[in-house]
Design an enzyme around this catalytic site. Sequence first.
Site, mmCIF file in Angstrom:
data_model
loop_
_atom_site.group_PDB
_atom_site.id
_atom_site.type_symbol
_atom_site.label_atom_id
_atom_site.label_comp_id
_atom_site.label_asym_id
_atom_site.label_seq_id
_atom_site.Cartn_x
_atom_site.Cartn_y
_atom_site.Cartn_z
ATOM 1 N N LYS A 156 0.725 -1.321 0.030
ATOM 2 C CA LYS A 156 0.041 0.183 0.245
ATOM 3 C C LYS A 156 1.184 0.879 -0.113
ATOM 4 O O LYS A 156 0.887 2.106 -0.712
ATOM 5 C CB LYS A 156 -0.525 -0.197 1.617
ATOM 6 C CG LYS A 156 -1.990 1.256 1.237
ATOM 7 C CD LYS A 156 -2.989 1.082 2.579
ATOM 8 C CE LYS A 156 -3.524 2.393 2.780
ATOM 9 N NZ LYS A 156 -4.153 2.079 4.042
ATOM 10 N N GLU B 234 10.755 -4.936 4.025
ATOM 11 C CA GLU B 234 10.790 -6.725 3.312
ATOM 12 C C GLU B 234 10.253 -6.375 2.255
ATOM 13 O O GLU B 234 10.763 -6.985 1.040
ATOM 14 C CB GLU B 234 10.284 -6.993 4.057
ATOM 15 C CG GLU B 234 10.145 -6.878 6.253
ATOM 16 C CD GLU B 234 9.776 -5.748 6.422
ATOM 17 O OE1 GLU B 234 9.456 -5.119 6.048
ATOM 18 O OE2 GLU B 234 9.193 -6.163 7.595
ATOM 19 N N GLY C 106 -4.375 -1.422 5.047
ATOM 20 C CA GLY C 106 -4.297 -2.764 4.857
ATOM 21 C C GLY C 106 -4.187 -4.026 5.494
ATOM 22 O O GLY C 106 -4.429 -5.009 4.682
ATOM 23 N N ARG C 107 -4.266 -4.600 7.188
ATOM 24 C CA ARG C 107 -4.927 -5.649 6.988
ATOM 25 C C ARG C 107 -6.834 -5.968 6.771
ATOM 26 O O ARG C 107 -7.468 -6.245 7.478
ATOM 27 C CB ARG C 107 -4.934 -5.470 8.370
ATOM 28 C CG ARG C 107 -5.778 -4.793 10.163
ATOM 29 C CD ARG C 107 -5.207 -4.726 11.096
ATOM 30 N NE ARG C 107 -6.075 -3.814 11.579
ATOM 31 C CZ ARG C 107 -5.479 -2.190 11.699
ATOM 32 N NH1 ARG C 107 -3.925 -2.413 11.480
ATOM 33 N NH2 ARG C 107 -5.610 -1.289 12.494
ATOM 34 N N GLU D 192 -3.982 -6.508 15.485
ATOM 35 C CA GLU D 192 -3.567 -4.949 14.792
ATOM 36 C C GLU D 192 -5.163 -4.335 15.253
ATOM 37 O O GLU D 192 -3.858 -2.900 15.171
ATOM 38 C CB GLU D 192 -3.123 -5.744 13.849
ATOM 39 C CG GLU D 192 -2.103 -4.655 13.224
ATOM 40 C CD GLU D 192 -1.550 -4.484 11.368
ATOM 41 O OE1 GLU D 192 -2.337 -4.828 11.097
ATOM 42 O OE2 GLU D 192 -0.596 -4.045 11.403
ATOM 43 N N HIS E 181 -5.033 -33.305 19.856
ATOM 44 C CA HIS E 181 -3.350 -33.765 20.296
ATOM 45 C C HIS E 181 -3.026 -33.309 20.308
ATOM 46 O O HIS E 181 -1.337 -33.708 21.347
ATOM 47 C CB HIS E 181 -2.956 -34.548 19.013
ATOM 48 C CG HIS E 181 -4.114 -35.668 18.552
ATOM 49 N ND1 HIS E 181 -4.906 -37.083 18.926
ATOM 50 C CD2 HIS E 181 -5.415 -35.252 17.288
ATOM 51 C CE1 HIS E 181 -5.631 -37.137 18.878
ATOM 52 N NE2 HIS E 181 -6.285 -36.119 17.590
ATOM 53 N N LYS F 223 9.262 -0.287 13.415
ATOM 54 C CA LYS F 223 9.751 0.091 11.968
ATOM 55 C C LYS F 223 11.319 1.390 12.056
ATOM 56 O O LYS F 223 12.057 1.231 10.809
ATOM 57 C CB LYS F 223 8.951 0.649 10.999
ATOM 58 C CG LYS F 223 8.019 -0.647 10.531
ATOM 59 C CD LYS F 223 6.839 0.011 9.219
ATOM 60 C CE LYS F 223 6.260 -1.173 8.678
ATOM 61 N NZ LYS F 223 5.133 -0.506 7.585
HETATM 62 O O1 G6P Z 1 1.677 -2.895 2.377
HETATM 63 P P1 G6P Z 1 2.433 -1.832 3.309
HETATM 64 O O2 G6P Z 1 1.996 -0.942 2.451
HETATM 65 O O3 G6P Z 1 3.277 -2.187 2.684
HETATM 66 O O4 G6P Z 1 2.583 -2.318 4.388
HETATM 67 C C1 G6P Z 1 2.659 -3.758 5.018
HETATM 68 C C2 G6P Z 1 1.961 -3.928 6.721
HETATM 69 O O5 G6P Z 1 2.702 -3.053 6.970
HETATM 70 C C3 G6P Z 1 3.425 -2.691 7.917
HETATM 71 O O6 G6P Z 1 3.272 -3.586 9.170
HETATM 72 C C4 G6P Z 1 0.823 -2.565 8.691
HETATM 73 O O7 G6P Z 1 1.273 -2.842 10.361
HETATM 74 C C5 G6P Z 1 0.260 -3.949 8.061
HETATM 75 O O8 G6P Z 1 -1.245 -3.936 8.345
HETATM 76 C C6 G6P Z 1 1.063 -3.976 6.219
HETATM 77 O O9 G6P Z 1 -0.295 -4.676 5.888
#
Ligand code: G6P
Length: 545
Positions: free
Chosen positions: A204, A210, A265-266, A351, A382, A510
Site C-alpha cells: 500500500k 521487507e 492494510g489488514r 493489530e 492432540h 519500523k
Molecule cells: O502494504 P504495505 O504498505 O507494504 O504495508 C504492509 C504492512 O505494514 C505494516 O506492518 C502494517 O502494520 C500492516 O497493516 C501492513 O499491512
Amino acid sequence: MTELTQGKAWKALKAHTEGLAHMRALFESDTQRFDHMSTSACGLFLDYSKNRANQETMSLLFNLAKDAQLESKIKAMFNGEMINTTEKRAVLHTALRAKPEQEIMLDGVNIVQEVQETQQQMEQFVDAVSSGNWKGYTGKKITDIVSIGIGGSFLGPKIVSQALRPYWSKQLNCHFVANVDASSIVEKLKPLNAETTLFIMSSKSFGTQETLTNTLSAKDWFIEQGGSQADVAKHFVAVTSNVAKATEFGIDADNIFPMWDWVGGRYSLWSAIGLPIALLIGMDNFRALLSGANEMDQHFINAPLSENMPVIMGLFSLLYGNFHDAQSHVVLTYDHYLRGLPAYFQQLDMESNGKSVTLDGTEVDHSTGPVIWGGEGTNGQHAYHQLLHQGTALIPADFIMPLQSHNPLGEHHVQLASNCFGQTQALMQGRSYEEALKELADSKLPADEKSVIAKHKVMQGNKPSNTILMDKLTPQTLGALIALYEHRTFVQGAIWQINSFDQWGVELGKTLGNDVLDRLSAENNATELDCSSNGLINMFRQKKI
Ligand SMILES: O=P(O)(O)OC[C@H]1O[C@H](O)[C@H](O)[C@@H](O)[C@@H]1O
C-alpha cells in the site's frame, strides 16, 4: 476511570456475570437453548448457545452496545466519516465490495466507480495472464506468480488463496514471499523459471522495507536468469496507493494497480491486493468473494442488534475479556483449507484492537483485544486442547466447519464433524469428580488412588465456544466469514472507544529497525543505546557467534 466502566450497563453486567450458573445448568433449564441461541446469516450458521449467557446476559450486552452508540458508529464507518482519527482517514473497505450501482461519496468523488474501474483493470489482466496472451520475455505463457508483500499485503491474499484451493484454475501456481530473511525468497525462487514467472509487488505504502528488498532481489534474480531491464515490464506488476513511488522504482505505469488510503492494510484483500487470488480463482469467483462480504456488510448495518452475527460475536469476546479475565481467544478451523484463517484473524484483531487509549487519549481501565491464536482441527486436539480443557486460563473458542467437504472421501468428514462437535460438548459440560470416579468403578486400584486419579480427570467445563457452520466452503461463504470477523473486531473497538484502524506500535518497530540498520553498517561500534542493544549490534558487526 473511563465513562464505559462507570456506566450503568457495564456495572449491571459485572454484577450479573458473577452470579450466573454453570452452562450445564443453563442447558438443563432450557432444553430449547440451541434454538434460542443460534442464528443464520449470509450462508453462515452460528450456534452461540455454548456461552456463559442467558437471555438476561444477552439483554445486558445489547444495552452496553446501545449505550456505546454502536449502531450510529457502524453507520459512520459505512458513510465514510473520518473514524480513523489519528491518521485522519475514512475506513471504507466495505466500499471495495459495494454493488456497482451503489454510490459512496468521499471528498466529492464516487469511490465505488474508482473501485469498479480497478476491478475492470484486474479483470483484463487476469484474462490476459490466464489465456496465455500475456507473454514472458521469451514468448512463453506465465505459469507461476510470485506475490511479494507483508502484513495485510500478504496474509489476506495468501490465506484466501489457500482456502479456495478447490477453485484454482489449472494454469497457474502462486508463491508468497513476505519475510526479509533471504532464505524465504531464495527457496521460493529455486524451482522457478524466470521466463514464465510473474512478480506481483503488493505494498500500500510502497515503503515497506521487507517488500522493497525482496522485490529488488527478485529483479536481480530475473536479470541473472537471462531477462533484461527492458523485459522487467513483462514480469513485474505492482499494487499500491503510492503510484509515483512505484513508477520511480521502475514498475511500468501500465502495470500499476491502484488502492486508496481509506483501505487499511489488514482490510485490503478486497482491493487489487487480492490480485493473486483473482489470478488463481478467476474474476467471477473473486466477485463472488466480494459479494459474500457485501452480504455480511448489509446484514451488519441492517440487522437488529439481537440478530446481528458480528455484534453477538463481538459482544461475547468483550464479555470474556472484560468480565471473565480471558486473555486469549482461539479460532479452530475444522477444515484443512481454512488452516491459515487463525493467522489472518490474528493480524486483523490484534493489530486493530491491541490499543490502550481511547479516541480522546484517555488510558483504558479494562482489557482490550485478546491474543488471537488457533489452528486446524483435529490436529490441535492432540496438542493444545489439553490446556483448553484443564488449564487455568479461560480461553473462549470459535469452531468453524463446512457441513460438506470438497473431498468427500469415505468416513473422513463424518469423523471430522464428530470431533468438532465432541470438543464443544466436552468444553461446555466438562467432567465432575463424581463422574470421573464412576468411570473408575471397574478398576482394581485402591480407593485412595482412585480418588487421586479422579481428581486429575476432572474438567470444570463451562468453557465457552461458538460454532460456525456453512454448507460448503465457497468464495461467497468465505467472503461472508471474513467480513463477519472484520465487523466483530469493529464492534469491540467501537464499544471500547479505541481506534481500531491505526497501528502505531508496528510503526515504532519500523523506525527503530531502520535506526539499528544504520548502526549495523556504521564505521564504529554502537555506544549510544542501552548496553544490551549496543552489545547485540556490536556482536553482529563482528559476526561473533
Ligand atoms: O502494504 P504495505 O504498505 O507494504 O504495508 C504492509 C504492512 O505494514 C505494516 O506492518 C502494517 O502494520 C500492516 O497493516 C501492513 O499491512
